[in-house]
Design a protein around this motif. Structure first.
Motif, mmCIF file in Angstrom:
data_model
loop_
_atom_site.group_PDB
_atom_site.id
_atom_site.type_symbol
_atom_site.label_atom_id
_atom_site.label_comp_id
_atom_site.label_asym_id
_atom_site.label_seq_id
_atom_site.Cartn_x
_atom_site.Cartn_y
_atom_site.Cartn_z
ATOM 1 N N GLU A 164 0.698 -1.509 -0.156
ATOM 2 C CA GLU A 164 -0.101 -0.010 -0.383
ATOM 3 C C GLU A 164 0.936 1.613 -0.086
ATOM 4 O O GLU A 164 0.944 2.165 -0.747
ATOM 5 C CB GLU A 164 -0.527 0.018 1.111
ATOM 6 C CG GLU A 164 -1.807 0.875 1.337
ATOM 7 C CD GLU A 164 -3.086 1.417 2.000
ATOM 8 O OE1 GLU A 164 -3.015 1.458 3.061
ATOM 9 O OE2 GLU A 164 -3.444 0.184 2.388
ATOM 10 N N ARG A 165 1.781 1.297 0.974
ATOM 11 C CA ARG A 165 2.636 2.427 0.911
ATOM 12 C C ARG A 165 3.462 2.622 -0.472
ATOM 13 O O ARG A 165 3.830 3.854 -0.754
ATOM 14 C CB ARG A 165 3.462 2.244 2.158
ATOM 15 C CG ARG A 165 2.415 2.222 3.407
ATOM 16 C CD ARG A 165 3.189 3.066 4.757
ATOM 17 N NE ARG A 165 3.606 3.935 4.657
ATOM 18 C CZ ARG A 165 4.877 4.710 5.500
ATOM 19 N NH1 ARG A 165 5.523 4.168 6.239
ATOM 20 N NH2 ARG A 165 5.578 5.973 5.483
ATOM 21 N N LEU A 166 4.290 1.320 -0.955
ATOM 22 C CA LEU A 166 4.585 1.379 -2.108
ATOM 23 C C LEU A 166 3.906 1.798 -3.094
ATOM 24 O O LEU A 166 4.472 2.924 -4.030
ATOM 25 C CB LEU A 166 5.121 0.031 -2.335
ATOM 26 C CG LEU A 166 6.250 -0.402 -3.140
ATOM 27 C CD1 LEU A 166 7.374 0.571 -3.258
ATOM 28 C CD2 LEU A 166 6.565 -1.433 -3.705
ATOM 29 N N LYS A 167 2.748 1.929 -3.565
ATOM 30 C CA LYS A 167 1.846 2.143 -4.639
ATOM 31 C C LYS A 167 1.728 3.571 -3.882
ATOM 32 O O LYS A 167 1.016 4.652 -4.936
ATOM 33 C CB LYS A 167 0.426 1.148 -3.952
ATOM 34 C CG LYS A 167 -0.239 1.511 -5.546
ATOM 35 C CD LYS A 167 -1.685 0.996 -4.715
ATOM 36 C CE LYS A 167 -2.641 1.317 -6.182
ATOM 37 N NZ LYS A 167 -4.444 1.016 -5.976
ATOM 38 N N ALA A 168 1.420 4.024 -2.961
ATOM 39 C CA ALA A 168 1.838 5.293 -2.773
ATOM 40 C C ALA A 168 2.379 6.472 -2.878
ATOM 41 O O ALA A 168 3.379 7.663 -3.855
ATOM 42 C CB ALA A 168 1.263 5.671 -0.724
ATOM 43 N N LEU A 169 3.494 5.532 -2.256
ATOM 44 C CA LEU A 169 5.531 6.224 -3.092
ATOM 45 C C LEU A 169 5.487 7.124 -4.611
ATOM 46 O O LEU A 169 5.939 7.412 -4.885
ATOM 47 C CB LEU A 169 6.354 5.783 -2.294
ATOM 48 C CG LEU A 169 7.909 5.698 -2.967
ATOM 49 C CD1 LEU A 169 8.082 7.737 -2.207
ATOM 50 C CD2 LEU A 169 8.642 5.129 -2.132
ATOM 51 N N ASN A 170 5.086 5.085 -5.665
ATOM 52 C CA ASN A 170 4.869 5.022 -6.188
ATOM 53 C C ASN A 170 4.010 6.321 -7.344
ATOM 54 O O ASN A 170 4.264 7.054 -8.645
ATOM 55 C CB ASN A 170 4.779 4.128 -7.175
ATOM 56 C CG ASN A 170 5.891 3.190 -6.808
ATOM 57 O OD1 ASN A 170 7.420 3.446 -6.914
ATOM 58 N ND2 ASN A 170 5.501 1.792 -7.032
ATOM 59 N N ALA A 171 3.008 6.118 -7.210
ATOM 60 C CA ALA A 171 1.742 7.472 -7.250
ATOM 61 C C ALA A 171 3.087 9.073 -7.159
ATOM 62 O O ALA A 171 2.283 9.268 -8.183
ATOM 63 C CB ALA A 171 0.211 7.890 -6.474
ATOM 64 N N ILE A 172 2.871 9.124 -5.957
ATOM 65 C CA ILE A 172 3.975 10.178 -5.796
ATOM 66 C C ILE A 172 5.039 10.536 -6.974
ATOM 67 O O ILE A 172 5.527 11.711 -7.440
ATOM 68 C CB ILE A 172 4.367 10.366 -4.677
ATOM 69 C CG1 ILE A 172 3.387 10.902 -3.447
ATOM 70 C CG2 ILE A 172 5.604 11.988 -4.556
ATOM 71 C CD1 ILE A 172 3.963 10.895 -1.738
ATOM 72 N N ILE A 173 5.429 9.423 -6.946
ATOM 73 C CA ILE A 173 6.550 9.790 -8.137
ATOM 74 C C ILE A 173 6.200 9.660 -9.599
ATOM 75 O O ILE A 173 7.369 10.293 -9.717
ATOM 76 C CB ILE A 173 7.210 8.271 -7.914
ATOM 77 C CG1 ILE A 173 8.699 8.173 -6.745
ATOM 78 C CG2 ILE A 173 8.636 8.088 -8.790
ATOM 79 C CD1 ILE A 173 8.922 6.460 -6.481
#
Length: 88
Positions: free
Chosen positions: A24-33
């Motif tokens: 979930e947090r990796l997905k959020a980080l990748n959305a920011i990226i």
């Protein structure tokens, strides 16, 4: 990431154990990226990450480049900008 390696890795600043960033947090980080990139110290990350490491308190994130953890103190991302409770 190899479990044996993960068991011995620690944050170079806080000495806290590191774990893989959850999905979930990796997905959020990748959305920011994907939107504007993320600043890992001097390195501007513009490509989605497959894996990242996070400290026990959830405050510092380290990227993994081609299977190699980048554990330089100046290359950590302040996790305060990510949504969700700290993990660890």
């Amino acid at each position: 990431m190899d479990k044996k390696l993960l068991d011995i890795l620690a944050c170079p600043v806080t000495r806290q154990p590191l774990t893989l960033l959850d999905g979930e947090r990796l997905k959020a980080l990748n959305a920011i990226i994907g939107q504007s990139g993320a600043q890992f110290g001097e390195h501007r990350q513009t490509d989605a990450l497959r894996e990242a490491l996070v400290t026990r308190d959830g405050k510092r994130i380290y990227r993994i480049d081609d299977g190699i953890p980048v554990l330089l103190p100046d290359e950590a991302l302040d996790a305060g900008s990510l949504a969700g409770p700290p993990q660890g």
